[in-house]
Design a protein around this motif. Structure first.
Motif, mmCIF file in Angstrom:
data_model
loop_
_atom_site.group_PDB
_atom_site.id
_atom_site.type_symbol
_atom_site.label_atom_id
_atom_site.label_comp_id
_atom_site.label_asym_id
_atom_site.label_seq_id
_atom_site.Cartn_x
_atom_site.Cartn_y
_atom_site.Cartn_z
ATOM 1 N N GLU A 1 -52.656 -23.307 -35.360
ATOM 2 C CA GLU A 1 -53.590 -23.639 -34.279
ATOM 3 C C GLU A 1 -53.335 -22.811 -33.004
ATOM 4 O O GLU A 1 -52.229 -22.358 -32.748
ATOM 5 C CB GLU A 1 -53.550 -25.135 -33.934
ATOM 6 N N GLN B 1 -57.870 -19.502 -26.688
ATOM 7 C CA GLN B 1 -58.680 -19.085 -27.830
ATOM 8 C C GLN B 1 -59.570 -17.911 -27.461
ATOM 9 O O GLN B 1 -60.115 -17.855 -26.359
ATOM 10 C CB GLN B 1 -59.528 -20.252 -28.326
ATOM 11 N N HIS C 1 -60.484 -21.312 -33.164
ATOM 12 C CA HIS C 1 -59.285 -22.144 -33.188
ATOM 13 C C HIS C 1 -58.126 -21.431 -33.877
ATOM 14 O O HIS C 1 -57.020 -21.958 -33.933
ATOM 15 C CB HIS C 1 -59.570 -23.475 -33.886
#
Length: 207
Positions: free
Chosen positions: A133, A139, A146
């Motif tokens: 993640e 991001q 993600h």
């Protein structure tokens, strides 16, 4: 075999659904296991499905495995499974967003500490951590937002911090980056991120 595999099956039926627990003996050989189900209405077939439910082997037929792969999670049920199959590796996830909610603010996930306390209580345990993640604040955006950071160097830096922290606190020496990467990223991009993560792991833990 004295071992059985219990599989919960979700069966939709109109506005209602039923969970069915299917139990059957674990086969004597290793291999891919399939569950085939048929649906009938008033005695007439209305549908069928065949799904792979996992790869398994008979615990009584295997020797102790010492490699860095095992079972995800630590709970008592999983610990008993590991003892049955002869594996000793716990695979735990560390999610970057939970450990660095704001840029530069490291708050190591207390859930990992809780799981680790159970793992290290087993003197034979080997621990592998999977890093996954990307925080929303870093991001890159786009289809795989993600999974992809704005700068791979930042991912490398966090991987190094995580490897150093968990080596010093729990003597963790095995790491992986993501899992099932083909589900999330094109392979060329995943390879770039993998290289950045590995560089960070090795910087944080030369062992």
């Amino acid at each position: 075999s004295e071992y059985t595999l219990n599989i919960p099956v979700f069966v939709p039926a109109g506005d209602q659904a039923t969970n069915v627990l299917v139990s059957y003996p674990v086969p004597p050989r290793k291999g891919r296991m399939y569950l085939q189900a048929f649906a009938r209405h008033d005695g007439k077939p209305v549908g069928q499905t065949r799904r792979a439910v996992g790869v398994t082997f008979n615990p009584a037929a295997v020797q102790k495995y010492d490699g860095p792969f095992g079972i995800q999670g630590i709970g008592s049920f999983r610990r008993s499974l590991m003892k049955n199959i002869g594996a000793r590796c716990y695979n735990l996830w560390i999610q970057w967003p939970a450990s660095e909610p704001e840029p530069g603010k490291i708050v190591w996930d207390p859930y990992i500490d809780q799981e680790m306390s159970q793992a290290v209580a087993d003197p034979t345990a080997l621990i592998m951590m999977t890093f996954r993640e990307i925080p929303t604040w870093y991001q890159a955006g786009g289809e795989w937002n993600h999974c992809v950071p704005k700068d791979d160097k930042v991912l490398e830096s966090f991987a190094g911090k995580a490897a150093r922290h968990y080596r010093e606190k729990y003597n963790v020496n095995h790491w992986s980056y993501w899992e099932e990467p083909s589900t999330y990223l094109p392979w060329p991009r995943y390879l770039e991120l993998f290289k950045a993560a590995v560089k960070g792991f090795r910087a944080g833990n030369p062992h």
